[in-house]
Every structure is written in C-alpha cells, then in structure tokens.
Design a protein around this motif. Structure first.
Motif, mmCIF file in Angstrom:
data_model
loop_
_atom_site.group_PDB
_atom_site.id
_atom_site.type_symbol
_atom_site.label_atom_id
_atom_site.label_comp_id
_atom_site.label_asym_id
_atom_site.label_seq_id
_atom_site.Cartn_x
_atom_site.Cartn_y
_atom_site.Cartn_z
ATOM 1 N N GLY A 35 -84.041 27.306 114.406
ATOM 2 C CA GLY A 35 -84.426 26.545 113.228
ATOM 3 C C GLY A 35 -85.891 26.168 113.238
ATOM 4 N N ALA A 36 -86.432 25.894 114.423
ATOM 5 C CA ALA A 36 -87.833 25.487 114.534
ATOM 6 C C ALA A 36 -88.785 26.665 114.449
ATOM 7 C CB ALA A 36 -88.053 24.740 115.851
ATOM 8 N N LYS A 37 -88.375 27.842 114.964
ATOM 9 C CA LYS A 37 -89.327 28.947 115.124
ATOM 10 C C LYS A 37 -88.923 30.248 114.446
ATOM 11 C CE LYS A 37 -90.648 27.129 119.662
ATOM 12 N NZ LYS A 37 -90.673 27.398 121.124
ATOM 13 N N PHE A 97 -74.386 21.949 98.459
ATOM 14 C CA PHE A 97 -75.361 22.746 99.198
ATOM 15 C C PHE A 97 -76.562 21.884 99.586
ATOM 16 C CE2 PHE A 97 -73.143 26.633 98.012
ATOM 17 C CZ PHE A 97 -73.370 27.421 99.132
ATOM 18 N N VAL A 98 -76.956 20.973 98.709
ATOM 19 C CA VAL A 98 -78.033 20.042 99.059
ATOM 20 C C VAL A 98 -77.607 19.184 100.244
ATOM 21 C CG1 VAL A 98 -79.403 18.086 98.302
ATOM 22 C CG2 VAL A 98 -78.946 19.964 96.715
ATOM 23 N N ARG A 99 -76.428 18.600 100.154
ATOM 24 C CA ARG A 99 -75.955 17.703 101.216
ATOM 25 C C ARG A 99 -75.817 18.439 102.545
ATOM 26 N NH1 ARG A 99 -72.164 16.348 96.853
ATOM 27 N NH2 ARG A 99 -72.861 14.404 95.867
ATOM 28 N N ASP A 104 -77.732 18.976 108.212
ATOM 29 C CA ASP A 104 -78.035 19.723 109.431
ATOM 30 C C ASP A 104 -79.307 20.523 109.175
ATOM 31 O OD1 ASP A 104 -78.154 21.314 111.695
ATOM 32 O OD2 ASP A 104 -75.978 21.520 111.833
ATOM 33 N N THR A 105 -80.447 19.889 109.376
ATOM 34 C CA THR A 105 -81.713 20.510 109.001
ATOM 35 C C THR A 105 -82.043 21.736 109.851
ATOM 36 O OG1 THR A 105 -82.890 18.916 110.400
ATOM 37 C CG2 THR A 105 -82.695 18.392 108.048
ATOM 38 N N ASP A 106 -81.537 21.790 111.096
ATOM 39 C CA ASP A 106 -81.785 22.979 111.908
ATOM 40 C C ASP A 106 -81.167 24.212 111.252
ATOM 41 O OD1 ASP A 106 -83.270 21.763 113.947
ATOM 42 O OD2 ASP A 106 -81.467 21.191 115.047
ATOM 43 N N LEU A 107 -79.934 24.082 110.779
ATOM 44 C CA LEU A 107 -79.286 25.203 110.112
ATOM 45 C C LEU A 107 -79.979 25.530 108.797
ATOM 46 C CD1 LEU A 107 -75.444 24.658 110.638
ATOM 47 C CD2 LEU A 107 -76.926 26.370 111.677
ATOM 48 N N GLY A 108 -80.377 24.487 108.075
ATOM 49 C CA GLY A 108 -81.083 24.725 106.820
ATOM 50 C C GLY A 108 -82.382 25.478 107.032
ATOM 51 N N ARG A 182 -90.515 9.136 98.509
ATOM 52 C CA ARG A 182 -89.411 8.843 99.419
ATOM 53 C C ARG A 182 -89.401 9.833 100.572
ATOM 54 N NH1 ARG A 182 -84.098 8.511 95.867
ATOM 55 N NH2 ARG A 182 -83.295 7.649 97.837
ATOM 56 N N ASP A 183 -88.631 9.495 101.597
ATOM 57 C CA ASP A 183 -88.497 10.367 102.765
ATOM 58 C C ASP A 183 -87.451 11.432 102.468
ATOM 59 O OD1 ASP A 183 -88.164 11.603 105.185
ATOM 60 O OD2 ASP A 183 -87.358 9.841 106.218
ATOM 61 N N PRO A 184 -87.844 12.709 102.347
ATOM 62 C CA PRO A 184 -86.870 13.751 102.000
ATOM 63 C C PRO A 184 -85.855 14.031 103.100
ATOM 64 C CG PRO A 184 -88.993 14.726 102.516
ATOM 65 C CD PRO A 184 -89.202 13.246 102.484
ATOM 66 N N ALA A 185 -86.073 13.497 104.293
ATOM 67 C CA ALA A 185 -85.120 13.705 105.387
ATOM 68 C C ALA A 185 -84.068 12.597 105.462
ATOM 69 C CB ALA A 185 -85.857 13.792 106.722
ATOM 70 N N SER A 186 -84.174 11.593 104.612
ATOM 71 C CA SER A 186 -83.249 10.463 104.698
ATOM 72 C C SER A 186 -81.916 10.791 104.014
ATOM 73 C CB SER A 186 -83.857 9.225 104.037
ATOM 74 O OG SER A 186 -83.924 9.389 102.633
ATOM 75 N N PRO A 187 -80.810 10.225 104.508
ATOM 76 C CA PRO A 187 -79.503 10.436 103.873
ATOM 77 C C PRO A 187 -79.481 9.948 102.425
ATOM 78 C CG PRO A 187 -79.236 9.487 106.061
ATOM 79 C CD PRO A 187 -80.703 9.430 105.742
#
Length: 206
Positions: A35-37, A97-99, A104-108, A182-187
C-alpha cells in the motif's frame, strides 16, 4: 515447568495456529508495504522485517513476492464484489466503497497503486482486477435496468466516475483537506463524504 524438564513438542493444533498467525502477520505486513510503495518498489525483506519473520517464510508460505501479492488481493476483490449485490441500490454501494476504502487505507492505496503503475497486460494483479471490474459493470447495468439512473448514461462510464469519486480522498488527500477544511483520514469525514456521494447518485433517478 521445572528447569530440567524436557521441552514439549507442540501439538498439531498448536502448530497449525502458529502457521495461521505467521501467515496473518505476513499478509498484514505485505498490505502495509504494498500500500505504501506499490508492487514494484516493495521488497520482500522489508515485508519480512515488518512481520518479524525470516524472509524465507514468504517463499515457504506464498511462493515469493508475486504469490504473496496475489494471495493478498484475492479476498479484497471478493469483498468488493460482495458489496455490489444486484438488489442493492447504486447509491448505497457507492457509499460503501467510500467507507471500505477509508476504513482500510492500505488496501485502498494498493488499489490505487495498481492503476498508477499500469503495466503490460500480464502484469501482476491485472487479471484479478479485470475480472472484478467486469463484474462491477454488470452490476451497474443491472441497476440501470432497475431505474437507478437514466437509459442514456453509459454504465461503464458511470462506474468509472463513481470509482474515481469513491477514491478521491485517498487519491487527493491534500485537495480534500483544502476544499473541505477537514481531515480526509478521519472516520467522520468518511461517513459524511460517503453520504454526500450517495445523495448525488440518488439525484440521478430524478
């Protein structure tokens, strides 16, 4: 246990649980690294370090880097496909799909990397993604027939637009932060943005 007591060999069930835990640690570490690289830049040694295992275990359990990547991807696409049951309205699926992507941002990010590093037709991950996407087009076409959006809208084009919209806060976090404040990483952002996308899709019925 007394110091001089012989060490007990692990029972078969314990060995199985150890294998399962080790595999799970490797998969979790691989998800973070890929996910990172992205696939090309990720290194087996760094995945092993994240998981706290010898890198030879990656070959033993998964057959190497490509096998590990494919093993990681398979349940992802199965999960995505399960979201799009044909009896579910398009607005609900777009919001989910947004949720899912922001939960799980690594998978996204892994999904985004696969497209940013678009390669040859036989590149790793391409076949699985192609099969998944064809199924999604069939789903969107079925929702068109159910009346979720007008007949003069191409289902494939609409699906592309919705996937881009669902991935926007992962692909453009700086833009999302600038335009929303806003913080786009927030729930909280994930839930509000998912609902806004669902509202836009519902308007297509009018």
């Amino acid at each position: 246990m007394p110091e001089n007591s012989p060490r007990r060999s692990p029972r078969p069930g314990e060995r199985r649980r150890d294998r399962e835990r080790t595999r799970a640690r490797i998969l979790e570490a691989a998800k973070a690294e890929f996910g990172a690289k992205g696939y090309a830049a990720a290194r087996v040694g760094e995945i092993a370090d994240r998981a706290g295992v010898n890198k030879q275990l990656i070959s033993y359990y998964f057959g190497g880097k490509e096998g590990l990547y494919n093993e990681l991807n398979s349940p992802v696409y199965q999960g995505f496909s399960a979201l799009a049951a044909t009896d579910r309205p398009l607005a609900e699926v777009a919001a989910d799909f947004v949720r899912t992507g922001l939960a799980d941002t690594d998978l996204g990010r892994l999904f985004l990397w696969e497209n940013l590093t678009d390669g040859a037709p036989d590149a790793v991950g391409v076949a699985a993604q192609r099969e998944f996407l064809r199924g999604q087009v069939d789903y969107v076409r079925a929702r068109q027939e159910a009346g979720d959006f007008p007949e003069d809208v191409d289902p494939a084009a609409l699906m592309l637009m919705l996937m881009a919209a669902a991935s926007a806060s992962l692909a453009f976090p700086r833009v999302a932060r600038a335009v929303t404040g806003r913080d786009p990483a927030s729930p909280e952002f994930a839930e509000d943005y998912a609902e806004q996308l669902a509202r836009v899709v519902r308007h297509l019925k009018r």
